[in-house]
Design an enzyme around this catalytic site. Sequence first.
Site, short mmCIF file in Angstrom:
data_model
loop_
_atom_site.label_atom_id
_atom_site.label_comp_id
_atom_site.label_asym_id
_atom_site.label_seq_id
_atom_site.Cartn_x
_atom_site.Cartn_y
_atom_site.Cartn_z
CB CYS A 1 -0.91 -0.02 1.23
SG CYS A 1 -2.04 1.38 1.27
CB CYS B 1 -1.40 3.73 8.14
SG CYS B 1 -2.47 4.36 6.83
CB CYS C 1 -0.80 -0.34 8.29
SG CYS C 1 -1.65 -1.55 7.25
CB CYS D 1 -15.41 -7.13 6.79
SG CYS D 1 -16.73 -6.98 7.98
CB CYS E 1 -18.46 -4.88 5.52
SG CYS E 1 -17.46 -3.51 6.11
CB CYS F 1 -18.15 -0.01 9.31
SG CYS F 1 -17.01 -0.84 10.44
NE ARG G 1 -17.33 -5.48 13.95
CZ ARG G 1 -17.50 -4.80 12.81
NH1 ARG G 1 -16.48 -4.23 12.22
NH2 ARG G 1 -18.68 -4.71 12.27
N1 SAM Z 1 -6.60 0.58 3.12
C1 SAM Z 1 -7.88 0.80 3.65
C2 SAM Z 1 -7.92 1.88 4.71
O1 SAM Z 1 -6.94 2.16 5.33
O2 SAM Z 1 -9.01 2.43 4.93
C3 SAM Z 1 -8.52 -0.45 4.21
C4 SAM Z 1 -7.72 -1.45 5.00
S1 SAM Z 1 -7.04 -0.85 6.54
C5 SAM Z 1 -5.98 -2.19 7.00
C6 SAM Z 1 -8.43 -0.90 7.66
C7 SAM Z 1 -8.23 -0.47 9.08
O3 SAM Z 1 -7.56 -1.47 9.82
C8 SAM Z 1 -7.38 0.76 9.34
O4 SAM Z 1 -8.08 1.95 9.14
C9 SAM Z 1 -7.02 0.60 10.80
O5 SAM Z 1 -7.96 1.26 11.61
C10 SAM Z 1 -7.08 -0.90 11.01
N2 SAM Z 1 -5.75 -1.45 11.31
C11 SAM Z 1 -4.75 -1.61 10.41
N3 SAM Z 1 -3.65 -2.11 10.99
C12 SAM Z 1 -3.94 -2.26 12.31
C13 SAM Z 1 -3.21 -2.72 13.44
N4 SAM Z 1 -1.95 -3.10 13.34
N5 SAM Z 1 -3.81 -2.74 14.63
C14 SAM Z 1 -5.11 -2.35 14.75
N6 SAM Z 1 -5.85 -1.91 13.73
C15 SAM Z 1 -5.29 -1.86 12.52
FE1 SF4 Z 2 -2.79 1.13 3.42
FE2 SF4 Z 2 -2.69 -0.06 5.79
FE3 SF4 Z 2 -3.04 2.56 5.66
FE4 SF4 Z 2 -5.03 0.91 4.84
S1 SF4 Z 2 -4.22 1.11 6.92
S2 SF4 Z 2 -4.28 2.74 3.83
S3 SF4 Z 2 -3.80 -0.77 4.02
S4 SF4 Z 2 -1.22 1.43 4.98
#
Ligand code: SAM
Ligand code: SF4
Length: 325
Positions: free
Chosen positions: A62, A66, A69, A106, A137, A197, A269
């Site tokens: 990606c 973030c 992530c 989801c 979802c 959500c 949740r």
């Molecule tokens: N890329 C899209 C986005 O960011 O909206 C969808 C997938 S992203 C992995 C979905 C959500 O997963 C993120 O917004 C975050 O809140 C949650 N998430 C991701 N990594 C995480 C982690 N290590 N611990 C807890 N929540 C996490």
């Molecule tokens: Fe990409 Fe992870 Fe951020 Fe979603 S949470 S936008 S998958 S880096």
Amino acid sequence: MNAPAPELKSAPRSDWSRDEIAALFALPFPELMFRAMTVHRAHFDPTEVQISTLLSIKTGGCPEDCGYCSQSAKHETGLKASKLMALEQVLADAAKAKAAGASRFCMGAAWREPKDKDLDAVCEMVAGVKALGMETCVTLGMLTGPQAARLKDAGLDYYNHNLDTSPEYYRHVITTRTYQDRLDTLAQVRAAGINVCCGGIVGMGESAEDRVGLIHALATLPIHPESVPINALVRIEGTPQGLATPLEPIEFVRMIAVARITMPRSMVRLSAGREQMSEETQALCFLAGANSIFYGEKLLTTPNPVAAEDQALFARLGLSAMRSA
Ligand code: SAM
Ligand code: SF4
Ligand code: DTB
């Protein structure tokens, strides 16, 4: 006898002030729990928990940064990136989740935003999962209005798009997009008539004031999200948040309770982080008003309790799966 909690008297409010929310967090724990339980019972059967199963339909690589992530291409996490999954495999996984008791499926993709070609494929997945009789979802990153409308037409019930933290702390966690970008997509999802959500993550080194700010941002949306996932950070080696200090369990329970009180009709949740949480903390979360979980051995890229463990926990607590929300 205690006077009825003020939040029971009227319809859900979107005019919460930060001070009111901070005051809820500051309540003595028994008082906070009593208020949360009272609100929970006024709107839901407290013995029922909605069950969602997650599938990563497109993993890793990606472009966003973030800090929490595993899937960001900007962090060295050792995760293997993969292409968008084939429709048949997604539908087979959804059917398995349904047989195991999930009411919602989801699908998550590691995109900043979907390309139109990718959206075609996701729309087919949504239609296929819907045809199995499950709620659908997806979480695909930022959306335009026309993209949201296409997902709605395909049968999408919920779009997950988290605000993650307070507006103030956001730039310490993510630099490749803004809070406003997130709010804009949420508005597009609402305008398309898709349920929202939206929640966040705690345990990312944020302050107590940031947790107030996250709840404030969620509870002052013009319409509350129908689902509010509260994630405890799953610490991923190689990410900037990999060494964050976990939130103290009672503080996590307070977060759930304040979400329940401020967003009384939403499904709250208990999301990521259950693998690292004791059963007692999870039980307190259910008492505090959590009424939804992710179920199945994997979240997107990290482990979740196995189904048998959750079934045993539900049996011990006398909880049952909500058939549909
Ligand atoms: N890329 C899209 C986005 O960011 O909206 C969808 C997938 S992203 C992995 C979905 C959500 O997963 C993120 O917004 C975050 O809140 C949650 N998430 C991701 N990594 C995480 C982690 N290590 N611990 C807890 N929540 C996490
Ligand atoms: Fe990409 Fe992870 Fe951020 Fe979603 S949470 S936008 S998958 S880096
Ligand atoms: C949400 O709030 N939590 C889920 C879902 N929405 C997409 C994701 C949790 C991801 C946890 C880390 C991982 O497995 O990669």
